[in-house]
Design a protein around this motif. Structure first.
Motif, PDB file in Angstrom:
ATOM      1  N   TRP A  71       0.617  -0.664  -0.452  1.00 13.00           N
ATOM      2  CA  TRP A  71      -0.094   0.016  -0.007  1.00 13.00           C
ATOM      3  C   TRP A  71       0.894   1.469   0.424  1.00 13.00           C
ATOM      4  CZ3 TRP A  71      -3.911   0.073  -1.408  1.00 13.00           C
ATOM      5  CH2 TRP A  71      -4.905  -0.520  -2.025  1.00 13.00           C
ATOM      6  N   LEU A  72       1.551   1.496   0.495  1.00 13.80           N
ATOM      7  CA  LEU A  72       2.830   2.649   0.812  1.00 13.80           C
ATOM      8  C   LEU A  72       3.430   2.456  -0.528  1.00 13.80           C
ATOM      9  CD1 LEU A  72       3.781   4.183   2.897  1.00 13.80           C
ATOM     10  CD2 LEU A  72       6.184   2.928   3.161  1.00 13.80           C
ATOM     11  N   SER A  73       3.853   1.431  -1.403  1.00 17.09           N
ATOM     12  CA  SER A  73       4.763   1.566  -2.201  1.00 17.09           C
ATOM     13  C   SER A  73       3.903   2.180  -3.895  1.00 17.09           C
ATOM     14  CB  SER A  73       4.835   0.217  -3.263  1.00 17.09           C
ATOM     15  OG  SER A  73       5.291  -0.268  -2.013  1.00 17.09           O
ATOM     16  N   THR A  74       2.222   1.866  -3.290  1.00 12.56           N
ATOM     17  CA  THR A  74       1.571   1.889  -4.650  1.00 12.56           C
ATOM     18  C   THR A  74       1.063   3.582  -3.614  1.00 12.56           C
ATOM     19  OG1 THR A  74       0.370   0.183  -4.070  1.00 12.56           O
ATOM     20  CG2 THR A  74      -1.074   1.988  -4.841  1.00 12.56           C
ATOM     21  N   ALA A  75       1.183   3.512  -2.989  1.00 17.91           N
ATOM     22  CA  ALA A  75       0.457   5.991  -2.523  1.00 17.91           C
ATOM     23  C   ALA A  75       1.969   6.094  -2.706  1.00 17.91           C
ATOM     24  CB  ALA A  75       0.273   5.986  -1.409  1.00 17.91           C
ATOM     25  N   THR A  76       3.564   6.008  -2.584  1.00 19.11           N
ATOM     26  CA  THR A  76       4.798   6.770  -2.927  1.00 19.11           C
ATOM     27  C   THR A  76       4.435   6.386  -4.540  1.00 19.11           C
ATOM     28  OG1 THR A  76       5.049   6.129  -1.558  1.00 19.11           O
ATOM     29  CG2 THR A  76       6.800   6.855  -2.671  1.00 19.11           C
ATOM     30  N   VAL A  77       3.775   5.789  -5.596  1.00 16.36           N
ATOM     31  CA  VAL A  77       3.869   5.834  -6.561  1.00 16.36           C
ATOM     32  C   VAL A  77       2.611   6.224  -7.072  1.00 16.36           C
ATOM     33  CG1 VAL A  77       3.170   4.524  -9.074  1.00 16.36           C
ATOM     34  CG2 VAL A  77       5.233   3.555  -6.917  1.00 16.36           C
ATOM     35  N   LEU A  78       1.472   6.903  -7.206  1.00 17.30           N
ATOM     36  CA  LEU A  78       0.626   7.703  -7.323  1.00 17.30           C
ATOM     37  C   LEU A  78       1.157   9.084  -7.363  1.00 17.30           C
ATOM     38  CD1 LEU A  78      -2.932   5.802  -5.991  1.00 17.30           C
ATOM     39  CD2 LEU A  78      -1.611   6.130  -8.267  1.00 17.30           C
ATOM     40  N   VAL A  79       1.135   9.375  -5.362  1.00 17.87           N
ATOM     41  CA  VAL A  79       1.887  11.025  -5.853  1.00 17.87           C
ATOM     42  C   VAL A  79       2.832  11.133  -7.028  1.00 17.87           C
ATOM     43  CG1 VAL A  79       2.777  12.068  -4.199  1.00 17.87           C
ATOM     44  CG2 VAL A  79       1.217  10.999  -3.452  1.00 17.87           C
ATOM     45  N   MET A  80       4.053  10.175  -7.494  1.00 15.11           N
ATOM     46  CA  MET A  80       5.021  10.132  -8.296  1.00 15.11           C
ATOM     47  C   MET A  80       4.241  10.886  -9.732  1.00 15.11           C
ATOM     48  SD  MET A  80       8.311   8.450  -6.770  1.00 15.11           S
ATOM     49  CE  MET A  80       9.330   9.683  -8.197  1.00 15.11           C
ATOM     50  N   VAL A  81       3.324  10.200  -9.865  1.00 13.85           N
ATOM     51  CA  VAL A  81       2.506   9.527 -10.824  1.00 13.85           C
ATOM     52  C   VAL A  81       1.484  11.508 -11.016  1.00 13.85           C
ATOM     53  CG1 VAL A  81       0.578   9.142 -12.609  1.00 13.85           C
ATOM     54  CG2 VAL A  81       1.518   7.190 -11.214  1.00 13.85           C
ATOM     55  N   LEU A  82       0.935  11.674 -10.235  1.00 16.89           N
ATOM     56  CA  LEU A  82       1.064  13.029 -10.100  1.00 16.89           C
ATOM     57  C   LEU A  82       1.843  14.420 -11.000  1.00 16.89           C
ATOM     58  CD1 LEU A  82      -1.845  13.522  -7.393  1.00 16.89           C
ATOM     59  CD2 LEU A  82      -2.420  13.958  -9.827  1.00 16.89           C
ATOM     60  N   THR A  83       2.911  14.259  -9.393  1.00 21.53           N
ATOM     61  CA  THR A  83       4.096  15.033 -10.230  1.00 21.53           C
ATOM     62  C   THR A  83       4.366  15.086 -11.828  1.00 21.53           C
ATOM     63  OG1 THR A  83       5.261  14.961  -7.816  1.00 21.53           O
ATOM     64  CG2 THR A  83       6.162  15.672  -9.047  1.00 21.53           C
ATOM     65  N   LEU A  84       4.954  13.853 -11.929  1.00 20.16           N
ATOM     66  CA  LEU A  84       5.485  13.647 -13.574  1.00 20.16           C
ATOM     67  C   LEU A  84       4.630  13.973 -14.325  1.00 20.16           C
ATOM     68  CD1 LEU A  84       6.830  10.055 -13.492  1.00 20.16           C
ATOM     69  CD2 LEU A  84       7.752  12.296 -12.752  1.00 20.16           C
ATOM     70  N   PHE A  85       2.945  14.329 -13.815  1.00 21.63           N
ATOM     71  CA  PHE A  85       1.728  14.089 -15.017  1.00 21.63           C
ATOM     72  C   PHE A  85       1.589  15.881 -15.029  1.00 21.63           C
ATOM     73  CE2 PHE A  85      -2.369  15.101 -15.781  1.00 21.63           C
ATOM     74  CZ  PHE A  85      -3.271  14.336 -16.872  1.00 21.63           C
ATOM     75  N   VAL A  86       1.982  16.928 -13.673  1.00 18.20           N
ATOM     76  CA  VAL A  86       2.119  17.802 -13.932  1.00 18.20           C
ATOM     77  C   VAL A  86       3.089  18.133 -14.430  1.00 18.20           C
ATOM     78  CG1 VAL A  86       2.672  20.403 -12.776  1.00 18.20           C
ATOM     79  CG2 VAL A  86       0.925  18.320 -11.526  1.00 18.20           C
ATOM     80  N   VAL A 115       6.315  27.119 -10.397  1.00 19.12           N
ATOM     81  CA  VAL A 115       6.490  27.331  -9.520  1.00 19.12           C
ATOM     82  C   VAL A 115       5.831  25.901  -9.412  1.00 19.12           C
ATOM     83  CG1 VAL A 115       3.531  27.711  -8.244  1.00 19.12           C
ATOM     84  CG2 VAL A 115       5.253  29.635  -9.463  1.00 19.12           C
ATOM     85  N   LEU A 116       4.329  25.496 -10.555  1.00 17.68           N
ATOM     86  CA  LEU A 116       4.146  24.331 -10.658  1.00 17.68           C
ATOM     87  C   LEU A 116       4.977  22.880 -10.431  1.00 17.68           C
ATOM     88  CD1 LEU A 116       1.212  24.756 -12.954  1.00 17.68           C
ATOM     89  CD2 LEU A 116       0.322  23.657 -10.456  1.00 17.68           C
ATOM     90  N   ALA A 117       5.998  23.329 -10.456  1.00 12.40           N
ATOM     91  CA  ALA A 117       6.966  22.215 -10.966  1.00 12.40           C
ATOM     92  C   ALA A 117       7.404  21.682  -9.056  1.00 12.40           C
ATOM     93  CB  ALA A 117       8.578  22.395 -11.655  1.00 12.40           C
ATOM     94  N   PHE A 118       7.779  23.765  -8.973  1.00 15.17           N
ATOM     95  CA  PHE A 118       8.316  23.474  -7.244  1.00 15.17           C
ATOM     96  C   PHE A 118       7.254  22.481  -6.025  1.00 15.17           C
ATOM     97  CE2 PHE A 118       8.443  25.623  -3.287  1.00 15.17           C
ATOM     98  CZ  PHE A 118       9.918  25.052  -2.711  1.00 15.17           C
ATOM     99  N   VAL A 119       5.848  22.681  -6.678  1.00 16.78           N
ATOM    100  CA  VAL A 119       5.211  21.887  -5.874  1.00 16.78           C
ATOM    101  C   VAL A 119       4.668  20.427  -6.166  1.00 16.78           C
ATOM    102  CG1 VAL A 119       1.824  22.283  -5.838  1.00 16.78           C
ATOM    103  CG2 VAL A 119       3.125  24.470  -5.825  1.00 16.78           C
ATOM    104  N   ALA A 120       4.547  20.774  -6.934  1.00 17.10           N
ATOM    105  CA  ALA A 120       5.405  18.833  -7.452  1.00 17.10           C
ATOM    106  C   ALA A 120       6.239  18.252  -6.893  1.00 17.10           C
ATOM    107  CB  ALA A 120       4.983  18.867  -8.642  1.00 17.10           C
ATOM    108  N   VAL A 121       7.419  19.176  -6.818  1.00 18.68           N
ATOM    109  CA  VAL A 121       9.080  18.428  -6.115  1.00 18.68           C
ATOM    110  C   VAL A 121       8.443  18.116  -4.763  1.00 18.68           C
ATOM    111  CG1 VAL A 121      11.238  19.057  -5.721  1.00 18.68           C
ATOM    112  CG2 VAL A 121      10.531  19.462  -8.128  1.00 18.68           C
ATOM    113  N   LEU A 122       7.919  19.200  -4.084  1.00 23.34           N
ATOM    114  CA  LEU A 122       8.045  19.239  -2.766  1.00 23.34           C
ATOM    115  C   LEU A 122       6.835  18.217  -2.167  1.00 23.34           C
ATOM    116  CD1 LEU A 122       9.367  21.815  -1.342  1.00 23.34           C
ATOM    117  CD2 LEU A 122       6.774  22.524  -1.173  1.00 23.34           C
ATOM    118  N   VAL A 123       6.203  17.893  -3.019  1.00 21.90           N
ATOM    119  CA  VAL A 123       4.710  17.108  -2.591  1.00 21.90           C
ATOM    120  C   VAL A 123       5.384  15.605  -2.942  1.00 21.90           C
ATOM    121  CG1 VAL A 123       2.572  15.559  -3.189  1.00 21.90           C
ATOM    122  CG2 VAL A 123       2.437  17.782  -3.168  1.00 21.90           C
ATOM    123  N   THR A 124       6.025  15.090  -3.384  1.00 20.21           N
ATOM    124  CA  THR A 124       6.943  13.878  -3.893  1.00 20.21           C
ATOM    125  C   THR A 124       7.810  13.796  -2.737  1.00 20.21           C
ATOM    126  OG1 THR A 124       6.986  14.378  -6.160  1.00 20.21           O
ATOM    127  CG2 THR A 124       8.144  12.684  -4.821  1.00 20.21           C
TER     128      THR A 124
END
Lengths: 302, 226
Positions: free
Chosen positions: A22-37, A185-194
């Motif tokens: 589950w933790l792996s899935t959550a991490t990958v999903l957040v990274m998918v969001l970042t990469l999507f941005v 700004v968007l890239a910064f936010v995405a990086v921070l979330v990851t």
């Protein structure tokens, strides 16, 4: 020994990735969001620049010549003009060509066509169309041409269009700046979330790290599996994101074609597929490995 | 030989864990450190494995001064010292076998050695049948025995037990203490921190009593008197 350790680190990372599903899935999903941005930023910057370039291309200044000016003289001037700083391109439009274009433009207006046929001579003038590298500096180009005081030049259409040209140029420049700021700004936010997600994932493993230290594991042996797991997360996220973009672009491409002078976004995407994937893969792997190193640092002290 | 020389540990102005402790422990000794909660037992053990560093004083293990070791050298020190805790501290995502094997892997042993040693040491603690169970499938006594196996598998010279029976019933407690005595017989120095009166009285070994961070008694064949 080193190979044995490397094998163990790899295996331990794979096992931990699987068991912490589950933790792996959550991490990958957040990274998918970042990469999507980030992918969106890459694609929209291509889109944006294509549109802006096509607008800028349309901004030009025409220098008209008196009727019966010898063609050689105009051709000669063309190469002279080309030497003026900031000139991108000079295109020659002969009298005959000008007439042809005029007819083409007014082919639906019989009154204009008829009155044109009544004239014996070609009333249109030959011209040189000048485009600039920096459209905000057209003024300098025109001043340079005017300074030559060519007797055959009838008029330059810059003065009447000056306001429109400058306004349009300012809009394109402002759009570029806004786009860049927004992207940062968007890239910064995405990086921070990851970064924070990876930190949380490692925070949950802090007891584990403690135990590893206790049984005498070296810092690199402890760090290793987290880094490898970071690489796995990053690579998976890049694959998933690219897969998501495929249908989206396929769907949007026909709608965008209008703005893009007929360029098909999907074709562009397919032909630049590996570049796009490499950007996402590189970003996500570097991001997650760096986050892991930073996050794990505080648990490795003493 | 282990030697604490005038060691103090002050966490903050209002919290002093140890005050001027001097203690010498000979190889192959079995020493119990006793005292109420907060008397500094855990800190004393943490200083030896350099999980904490003393505010004052020096600590020696064999010829080396552990307080001077650089972070890079600590893993090698810790491989010579086995340690178990009241809360076991096993890795929850690894099986009993993997938990024990991990200590050997971390120390860079060959897979062949690991496959040979791990079942052997698990047999020594009596867990042959639950070798592939995860921690959540084991009882408290079994968890502590896995932890002992893990601490033991690197053949440590010193074995530290920090309240190892704190969470266990009398039967399991006796079993763990029996294992500690066996480890001692096999040649390791054992340092046991506990506040269990019965254990101490039945052991009939050296007892060092701590109170408020100071040694108040050190007897060769001690009883639990505070």
């Amino acid at each position: 020994m080193a190979i044995e350790s490397l094998k163990r680190i790899m295996k331990s990372a794979a096992v931990s990735f699987w068991r912490n599903g589950w933790l792996s899935t959550a991490t990958v999903l957040v990274m998918v969001l970042t990469l999507f941005v980030i992918g969106g930023l890459v694609l929209s910057s291509v889109l944006f620049n294509t549109i802006l370039a096509s607008v800028e291309e349309k901004i030009d200044v025409s220098v008209y010549f008196l009727p019966n000016t010898p063609e050689e003289l105009i051709i000669n001037l063309k190469s002279e003009f080309q030497k003026i700083p900031n000139v991108r391109e000079v295109a020659y439009v002969s009298q005959a060509e000008a007439l042809e274009r005029f007819r083409e433009r007014h082919k639906d207006n019989p009154v204009v066509i008829e009155s044109l046929q009544e004239l014996e001579d070609n009333p249109l003038e030959a011209s040189l169309n000048i485009s600039a590298i920096d459209t905000l500096k057209f003024q300098d180009i025109v001043t340079a041409i005017e300074a030559r005081q060519e007797p055959t030049v009838d008029k330059i259409n810059f003065r009447e269009n000056q306001l429109a040209i400058e306004r349009l140029s300012k809009i394109t420049t402002a759009s570029k700046t806004t786009g860049a700021v927004l992207a940062i700004v968007l890239a910064f936010v995405a990086v921070l979330v990851t970064f924070n997600t990876v930190r949380l994932a490692i925070y949950t493993a802090r007891d584990e790290i403690n135990v590893m230290r206790l049984v005498g594991a070296t810092a690199w042996y402890i760090r290793g599996p987290f880094l490898v797991e970071g690489i796995i997360d990053g690579a998976l996220a890049a694959v998933v994101t690219t897969a998501i973009y495929f249908p989206i672009i396929w769907f949007l491409a026909p709608k965008l074609q209008l703005f893009l002078d007929g360029v098909n976004m999907f074709d562009y995407f397919v032909s630049h597929f590996f570049e796009f994937f490499a950007i996402l893969l590189g970003t996500s792997v570097v991001l997650s490995v760096l986050s892991s190193i930073l996050a794990i640092r505080r648990y490795l002290k003493v | 030989m282990i030697f604490f020389e005038n060691v103090s540990k002050i966490y903050s102005p209002t919290s002093t864990a140890l005050k001027g402790v001097t203690l010498r422990i000979q190889p192959k000794e079995f020493v119990s450190i006793v005292g109420p909660s907060g008397s500094g037992k855990t800190t004393l053990l943490k200083l030896l494995t350099v999980e904490e560093r003393p505010t004052e004083g020096r600590i020696f293990f064999d010829q080396s001064e552990v307080t001077m070791l650089r972070p890079k050298e600590l893993p090698y020190l810790r491989r010579r010292i086995g340690k178990v805790f009241q809360d076991y501290r096993l890795l929850p995502t690894k099986t009993a076998y993997e938990n024990v094997a991990f200590a050997l892997e971390a120390a860079g042993h060959l897979t062949k050695e690991i496959e040979h040693d791990v079942p052997q040491v698990l047999e020594l603690v009596g867990l042959t049948e639950k070798i592939h169970h995860f921690p959540h499938e084991l009882s408290g006594g079994e968890l502590q025995r896995v932890a002992i196996a893990r601490a033991l598998v690197n053949r440590p010279e010193v074995f530290l037990a920090d309240e190892p029976t704190g969470n266990l019933d009398p039967v399991n407690t006796r079993e763990i203490i029996r294992l500690l005595l066996k480890i001692n017989e096999l040649g390791a120095t054992v340092i046991l921190a506990t506040h269990d009166k019965e254990i101490i009285d039945s052991l009939d070994r050296r007892v060092v009593a701590l109170e408020k961070g100071e040694i108040i008694r050190d007897e060769e064949r001690g009883k639990y008197i505070i």
